[in-house]
Design an enzyme around this catalytic site. Structure first.
Site, PDB file in Angstrom:
ATOM      1  N   ASP A 103      -4.046  -0.725  -8.642  1.00  0.00           N
ATOM      2  CA  ASP A 103      -3.859  -1.034  -7.222  1.00  0.00           C
ATOM      3  C   ASP A 103      -2.425  -1.519  -6.983  1.00  0.00           C
ATOM      4  O   ASP A 103      -1.753  -1.997  -7.899  1.00  0.00           O
ATOM      5  CB  ASP A 103      -4.834  -2.139  -6.789  1.00  0.00           C
ATOM      6  CG  ASP A 103      -6.282  -1.689  -6.903  1.00  0.00           C
ATOM      7  OD1 ASP A 103      -6.524  -0.471  -6.902  1.00  0.00           O
ATOM      8  OD2 ASP A 103      -7.160  -2.576  -7.000  1.00  0.00           O
TER       9      ASP A 103
HETATM   10  N1  URA Z   1      -9.712  -2.637 -11.077  1.00  0.00           N
HETATM   11  C1  URA Z   1      -9.259  -3.009  -9.859  1.00  0.00           C
HETATM   12  O1  URA Z   1      -9.993  -3.540  -9.053  1.00  0.00           O
HETATM   13  N2  URA Z   1      -7.972  -2.760  -9.587  1.00  0.00           N
HETATM   14  C2  URA Z   1      -7.108  -2.194 -10.465  1.00  0.00           C
HETATM   15  O2  URA Z   1      -5.922  -2.022 -10.160  1.00  0.00           O
HETATM   16  C3  URA Z   1      -7.598  -1.829 -11.727  1.00  0.00           C
HETATM   17  C4  URA Z   1      -8.915  -2.051 -12.010  1.00  0.00           C
END
Ligand code: URA
Length: 233
Positions: A103
């Site tokens: 993310d």
């Molecule tokens: N899980 C999440 O919620 N975000 C990420 O970036 C990676 C795994």
């Protein structure tokens, strides 16, 4: 297979017209034979190509680990945000892409490569590759939460999440290892146990561990051993 002029351009020998000229003048040989046709096709992974008698060393695949900072998106291009590839703009290698996504507000290990087969193997849901995250949470993580995360939780998919490993580091800090890669999975898992992620960093993916000497935004090439281990060799 690749055209000789395209190969020479990729090797940064010159522009398309410059390399055509070099080839026409008989300055290029492939496997010991002078080739004067710019559209000559050959296997760039196996051939020995010389320009003016000097051998070119060709590398097809490139592998980098990036310590992804927050605020950067895991994409190759984006109209609004800086991408992880913008951070690697001086790195050699054509057609690089991130293996999976973190993310925008997640930090840590991101593998960047142009090796589609390795990427496929690491991301395939059938392979269950471990991904370990450092997770800081809004409220303290209870034993019950740890237990639920490890058993599998309902994140609104058809099935519960697969068994995970959760290790308490501090009251509000755990290391969570999951073998799936669902959208926002870690955040959704913590939500499912009535908690919330306030900071997320990926520490490892399969055998590959984030090099803790890399500052946020820095990257380095993988070592030959790291690549072999990731390929399971
Ligand atoms: N899980 C999440 O919620 N975000 C990420 O970036 C990676 C795994």
């Amino acid at each position: 297979m690749i055209r000789l002029d395209k190969f020479l351009c990729e090797m940064e020998i010159g522009t398309r017209s410059q390399v055509k000229d070099i080839v026409k003048k008989g300055m290029v040989s492939v496997d010991g034979e002078v080739v004067k046709k710019a559209d000559y096709k050959f296997d760039e992974t196996a051939a020995k190509v010389c320009v003016n008698g000097k051998e070119l060393s060709y590398q097809k695949f490139y592998y980098y680990m990036l310590n992804k900072p927050q605020g950067v998106v895991s994409a190759t291009i984006d109209n609004h945000d800086k991408t992880v590839l913008d951070l690697l703009k001086d790195a050699p290698g054509k057609d690089l892409f991130p293996v999976g996504r973190l993310d925008k507000d997640t930090e840590g290990l991101l593998l960047i490569t142009n090796d589609g087969e390795l990427s496929h193997n690491l991301l395939s849901p059938k392979k269950h590759v471990d991904k370990t995250y450092l997770v800081e949470t809004k409220v303290a993580v209870t034993e019950e939460m740890i237990h639920k995360l490890e058993q599998g939780v309902d994140i609104g998919e058809e099935q519960l999440t697969l068994p995970a490993k959760a290790e308490r580091i501090e009251d509000k800090k755990i290391e969570l290892t999951i073998t799936e890669g669902k959208f926002h999975q870690v955040k959704r898992m913590l939500k499912a146990v009535n908690n919330e992620v306030i900071y997320l960093k990926r520490l490892s993916m399969g055998s590959l561990k984030l090099d803790d000497t890399l500052a946020l935004g820095e990257y380095r090439c993988l070592t030959d051993n790291e690549v072999l281990e990731l390929k399971g060799k």
